[in-house]
Design a protein around this motif. Structure first.
Motif, PDB file in Angstrom:
ATOM      1  N   VAL A   1       0.857  -1.182   0.000  1.00 38.98           N
ATOM      2  CA  VAL A   1       0.000   0.000   0.000  1.00 38.98           C
ATOM      3  C   VAL A   1       0.894   1.232   0.000  1.00 38.98           C
ATOM      4  N   GLY A   2       0.426   2.292  -0.614  1.00 37.24           N
ATOM      5  CA  GLY A   2       1.187   3.542  -0.610  1.00 37.24           C
ATOM      6  C   GLY A   2       2.065   3.668  -1.830  1.00 37.24           C
ATOM      7  N   SER A   3       2.771   4.777  -1.875  1.00 39.27           N
ATOM      8  CA  SER A   3       3.679   5.008  -2.990  1.00 39.27           C
ATOM      9  C   SER A   3       5.058   5.327  -2.444  1.00 39.27           C
ATOM     10  N   LYS A   4       5.736   6.242  -3.080  1.00 36.23           N
ATOM     11  CA  LYS A   4       7.098   6.552  -2.652  1.00 36.23           C
ATOM     12  C   LYS A   4       7.115   7.148  -1.244  1.00 36.23           C
ATOM     13  N   PRO A   5       8.222   7.033  -0.545  1.00 33.11           N
ATOM     14  CA  PRO A   5       8.324   7.592   0.803  1.00 33.11           C
ATOM     15  C   PRO A   5       8.051   9.091   0.828  1.00 33.11           C
ATOM     16  N   GLY A   6       7.439   9.543   1.916  1.00 42.73           N
ATOM     17  CA  GLY A   6       7.215  10.956   2.123  1.00 42.73           C
ATOM     18  C   GLY A   6       5.835  11.447   1.761  1.00 42.73           C
ATOM     19  N   GLY A   7       5.024  10.624   1.129  1.00 41.08           N
ATOM     20  CA  GLY A   7       3.721  11.088   0.683  1.00 41.08           C
ATOM     21  C   GLY A   7       2.556  10.574   1.505  1.00 41.08           C
ATOM     22  N   HIS A   8       2.811  10.037   2.689  1.00 38.84           N
ATOM     23  CA  HIS A   8       1.741   9.398   3.450  1.00 38.84           C
ATOM     24  C   HIS A   8       1.760   9.799   4.913  1.00 38.84           C
ATOM     25  N   ALA A   9       0.580   9.794   5.501  1.00 36.35           N
ATOM     26  CA  ALA A   9       0.467  10.031   6.937  1.00 36.35           C
ATOM     27  C   ALA A   9       0.929   8.784   7.685  1.00 36.35           C
ATOM     28  N   LEU A  10       1.330   8.963   8.932  1.00 38.51           N
ATOM     29  CA  LEU A  10       1.719   7.823   9.758  1.00 38.51           C
ATOM     30  C   LEU A  10       0.511   6.929  10.004  1.00 38.51           C
ATOM     31  N   ILE A  11       0.733   5.642  10.150  1.00 38.32           N
ATOM     32  CA  ILE A  11      -0.344   4.679  10.407  1.00 38.32           C
ATOM     33  C   ILE A  11      -0.589   4.624  11.908  1.00 38.32           C
ATOM     34  N   GLN A  12      -1.850   4.747  12.313  1.00 38.76           N
ATOM     35  CA  GLN A  12      -2.245   4.702  13.721  1.00 38.76           C
ATOM     36  C   GLN A  12      -1.802   3.368  14.344  1.00 38.76           C
ATOM     37  N   ARG A  13      -1.220   3.421  15.514  1.00 38.08           N
ATOM     38  CA  ARG A  13      -0.812   2.198  16.222  1.00 38.08           C
ATOM     39  C   ARG A  13      -2.012   1.618  16.957  1.00 38.08           C
ATOM     40  N   ASN A  14      -2.025   0.306  17.166  1.00 36.18           N
ATOM     41  CA  ASN A  14      -3.146  -0.387  17.797  1.00 36.18           C
ATOM     42  C   ASN A  14      -2.957  -0.672  19.274  1.00 36.18           C
ATOM     43  N   TYR A  15      -1.755  -0.550  19.773  1.00 33.74           N
ATOM     44  CA  TYR A  15      -1.492  -0.808  21.190  1.00 33.74           C
ATOM     45  C   TYR A  15      -0.201  -0.112  21.597  1.00 33.74           C
ATOM     46  N   ALA A  16      -0.062   0.095  22.889  1.00 35.38           N
ATOM     47  CA  ALA A  16       1.139   0.740  23.414  1.00 35.38           C
ATOM     48  C   ALA A  16       2.362  -0.108  23.095  1.00 35.38           C
TER      49      ALA A  16
ATOM     50  N   GLY B   1      13.348  18.967   3.019  1.00 31.39           N
ATOM     51  CA  GLY B   1      12.284  19.853   3.464  1.00 31.39           C
ATOM     52  C   GLY B   1      11.099  19.167   4.106  1.00 31.39           C
ATOM     53  N   GLN B   2      11.118  17.849   4.196  1.00 34.10           N
ATOM     54  CA  GLN B   2       9.997  17.127   4.808  1.00 34.10           C
ATOM     55  C   GLN B   2      10.396  16.622   6.191  1.00 34.10           C
ATOM     56  N   LYS B   3       9.498  16.827   7.145  1.00 31.08           N
ATOM     57  CA  LYS B   3       9.724  16.270   8.479  1.00 31.08           C
ATOM     58  C   LYS B   3       9.302  14.805   8.445  1.00 31.08           C
ATOM     59  N   ILE B   4      10.171  13.934   8.925  1.00 30.53           N
ATOM     60  CA  ILE B   4       9.887  12.495   8.919  1.00 30.53           C
ATOM     61  C   ILE B   4      10.231  11.909  10.275  1.00 30.53           C
ATOM     62  N   PRO B   5       9.655  10.737  10.603  1.00 32.20           N
ATOM     63  CA  PRO B   5       9.995  10.098  11.887  1.00 32.20           C
ATOM     64  C   PRO B   5      11.481   9.742  11.928  1.00 32.20           C
TER      65      PRO B   5
END
Length: 151
Positions: free
Chosen positions: A46-61, A95-99
């Motif tokens: 799923v998705g395309s090249k890096p940098g174009g997607h929101a982070l995926i919500q985590r399901n547990y701590a 120019g992109q903020k990333i984790p």
């Protein structure tokens, strides 16, 4: 007398071994084995090249972050060459903020200007995995705690 007892015992054991191998093979669920299971169809990431997607919500701590972009075309991750670190070792790329890689993955003491990945943490895809859009192989009723805050 002892020799004839040994011969009889050996014959009995041989007969039992041959008889057990002559039995039909079945699965633990007690159905006949008719054909081998097929491997699931290969699904695209799923998705395309890096940098174009929101982070995926985590399901547990404490869940490791999931990879929200394709990894096709990336070189194999090795301890000497890790394409993930080209971007994720820095706070900002083009120019992109990333984790950024967390301090738990870096050598101590941490130098903010030149972080170095811990040699025990080089294989990113052991914990961080890209996602595919595929039907689950088995039913899953797990409900994550999406309201939990994770760092």
């Amino acid at each position: 007398m002892k020799i004839s007892l040994k011969i009889s015992l050996a014959a009995l054991i041989s007969f039992a071994a041959c008889w057990s191998t002559a039995q039909t093979v079945s699965t633990l669920r007690d159905t006949a084995i008719s054909a081998a299971d097929k491997a699931p169809e290969i699904q695209p990431y799923v998705g395309s090249k890096p940098g174009g997607h929101a982070l995926i919500q985590r399901n547990y701590a404490q869940q490791p972050p999931l990879i929200p972009h394709k990894v096709d075309g990336f070189d194999e991750i090795t301890s000497e060459d890790n394409a993930c670190m080209d971007c994720h070792i820095h706070k900002e790329v083009r120019g992109q903020k990333i984790p950024q890689v967390k301090e738990s993955h870096l050598m101590k003491p941490v130098n903010p200007d030149a972080p170095v990945l811990d040699n025990a943490r080089w294989q990113c895809n052991s914990c961080h995995v890209p996602q595919i859009d595929a039907k689950p192989l088995v039913e899953n009723v797990f409900k994550g705690n999406t309201a939990a805050k994770t760092k």
